[in-house]
Design a protein around this motif. Structure first.
Motif, short mmCIF file in Angstrom:
data_model
loop_
_atom_site.label_atom_id
_atom_site.label_comp_id
_atom_site.label_asym_id
_atom_site.label_seq_id
_atom_site.Cartn_x
_atom_site.Cartn_y
_atom_site.Cartn_z
N PRO A 80 -0.80 8.47 10.79
CA PRO A 80 0.26 8.29 11.74
C PRO A 80 0.15 7.47 12.72
O PRO A 80 -0.66 7.21 13.29
CB PRO A 80 0.36 9.83 12.00
CG PRO A 80 -0.98 10.34 12.12
CD PRO A 80 -1.76 9.68 10.78
N GLY A 81 1.23 7.20 13.61
CA GLY A 81 1.50 6.51 14.73
C GLY A 81 0.99 7.45 16.03
O GLY A 81 0.58 8.50 15.90
N VAL A 94 -3.28 3.66 1.43
CA VAL A 94 -3.10 4.17 2.68
C VAL A 94 -1.75 3.78 3.32
O VAL A 94 -1.50 2.61 3.21
CB VAL A 94 -4.32 3.65 3.56
CG1 VAL A 94 -4.28 4.26 4.83
CG2 VAL A 94 -5.66 4.30 2.72
N ILE A 95 -0.95 4.58 3.77
CA ILE A 95 0.36 4.41 4.52
C ILE A 95 -0.14 4.55 5.67
O ILE A 95 -0.41 5.88 6.42
CB ILE A 95 1.25 5.43 4.07
CG1 ILE A 95 1.51 5.40 2.55
CG2 ILE A 95 2.51 4.93 4.84
CD1 ILE A 95 2.46 6.40 1.87
N ALA A 96 0.03 3.47 6.70
CA ALA A 96 -0.15 3.67 8.11
C ALA A 96 1.09 3.43 9.02
O ALA A 96 1.82 2.40 8.62
CB ALA A 96 -1.29 2.51 8.46
N HIS A 97 1.42 3.86 9.80
CA HIS A 97 2.58 3.82 10.79
C HIS A 97 1.90 3.58 12.18
O HIS A 97 1.38 3.86 12.61
CB HIS A 97 3.24 5.17 10.93
CG HIS A 97 4.51 4.86 11.85
ND1 HIS A 97 4.53 5.87 12.82
CD2 HIS A 97 5.70 4.47 11.61
CE1 HIS A 97 5.46 5.51 13.61
NE2 HIS A 97 6.38 4.39 12.80
N PRO A 114 4.02 -2.02 11.78
CA PRO A 114 2.88 -2.16 12.38
C PRO A 114 2.71 -2.74 14.02
O PRO A 114 3.41 -3.73 14.26
CB PRO A 114 2.15 -3.33 11.45
CG PRO A 114 3.23 -4.00 10.80
CD PRO A 114 4.42 -3.18 10.59
N VAL A 115 1.94 -1.92 14.56
CA VAL A 115 1.65 -2.62 16.12
C VAL A 115 0.09 -2.94 16.19
O VAL A 115 -0.75 -2.09 15.79
CB VAL A 115 1.90 -1.13 17.05
CG1 VAL A 115 1.46 -1.45 18.48
CG2 VAL A 115 3.38 -1.00 17.02
N HIS A 156 11.70 2.51 14.99
CA HIS A 156 10.18 2.29 14.94
C HIS A 156 9.79 3.77 14.43
O HIS A 156 8.70 3.87 13.45
CB HIS A 156 9.86 2.22 16.29
CG HIS A 156 8.28 2.16 16.25
ND1 HIS A 156 7.55 1.06 15.83
CD2 HIS A 156 7.34 2.91 16.65
CE1 HIS A 156 6.38 1.07 15.87
NE2 HIS A 156 6.09 2.23 16.31
N ASN A 157 10.45 4.84 14.68
CA ASN A 157 9.73 6.25 14.28
C ASN A 157 9.93 6.27 12.65
O ASN A 157 10.70 5.93 12.13
CB ASN A 157 10.63 7.31 14.92
CG ASN A 157 10.44 7.45 16.51
OD1 ASN A 157 9.33 7.17 17.07
ND2 ASN A 157 11.50 7.47 17.00
#
Length: 186
Positions: free
Chosen positions: A14-15, A47-50, A74-75, A169-170
């Motif tokens: 998660p973010g 892998v799911i990355a926020h 992505p940030v 973004h969320n």
């Protein structure tokens, strides 16, 4: 119907201060609640990355190279991150359900994690990847946090970058249909 969130072969990162469990994932790497190493073998096919979780996924991929990555908004750069976050918070905001769960100790520990994550050489890692290893989703309304320059670079290198209509973004359910489509491409 296939529910990718229940799969043991999918892991969600998660973010900032968020939780995979809040979004219904049975497996998630909860990097924001304490001093957790994000370098162990994740034992996942995807892998799911926020958001900032992107950096943890890329760092892990660099060490293990044994999964595909789906990045959501992505940030990867700390450049003007406070200013960007302030604008994001003003126009989109942190969901109420996330704000209610924030506690002081995890908040303080999250800053240590952020410092570690911003040391990850994200662009150098992405240059080592092939389009088959990375899929990117970005919210149409995410104009403050996700790196637009990164999206352009990825498209130029042949990576699939999908813009999700109506999404910000969320993390939201708006991304999930595209995630299902991508997972079923294999």
């Amino acid at each position: 119907m296939f529910n990718f969130k229940d799969s043991n072969m999918i892991l969600f990162i998660p973010g900032w201060l968020d939780s995979g469990h809040r979004h219904g994932f049975c497996r998630s790497l909860e990097i924001w609640g304490g001093l957790i190493s994000f370098n162990q073998d994740l034992k996942a096919d995807y892998v799911i990355a926020h958001s900032l979780g992107t950096l943890a996924a890329l760092s892990n991929w660099q060490q293990h190279r044994n999964f595909k990555i789906i990045l959501i908004n992505p940030v990867i750069s700390k450049r003007e991150i406070i200013k960007k976050w302030w604008r994001f918070n003003k126009y989109e905001g942190v969901p109420q359900s996330l704000r209610e769960g924030i506690r002081l100790l995890p908040l303080l520990l999250s800053f240590i994690t952020i410092i570690k994550l911003f040391r990850v050489p994200a662009l150098a890692i992405i240059k080592q990847m092939t389009p088959a290893q990375l899929f990117v989703l970005c919210g149409e309304k995410d104009i403050y946090l996700a790196d637009g320059g990164l999206m352009t670079t990825l498209k130029e290198r042949g990576f699939i970058v999908e813009q999700i209509s109506g999404a910000g973004h969320n993390y939201s359910h708006d991304f999930e249909e595209k995630i299902k489509e991508y997972i079923h491409l294999d």
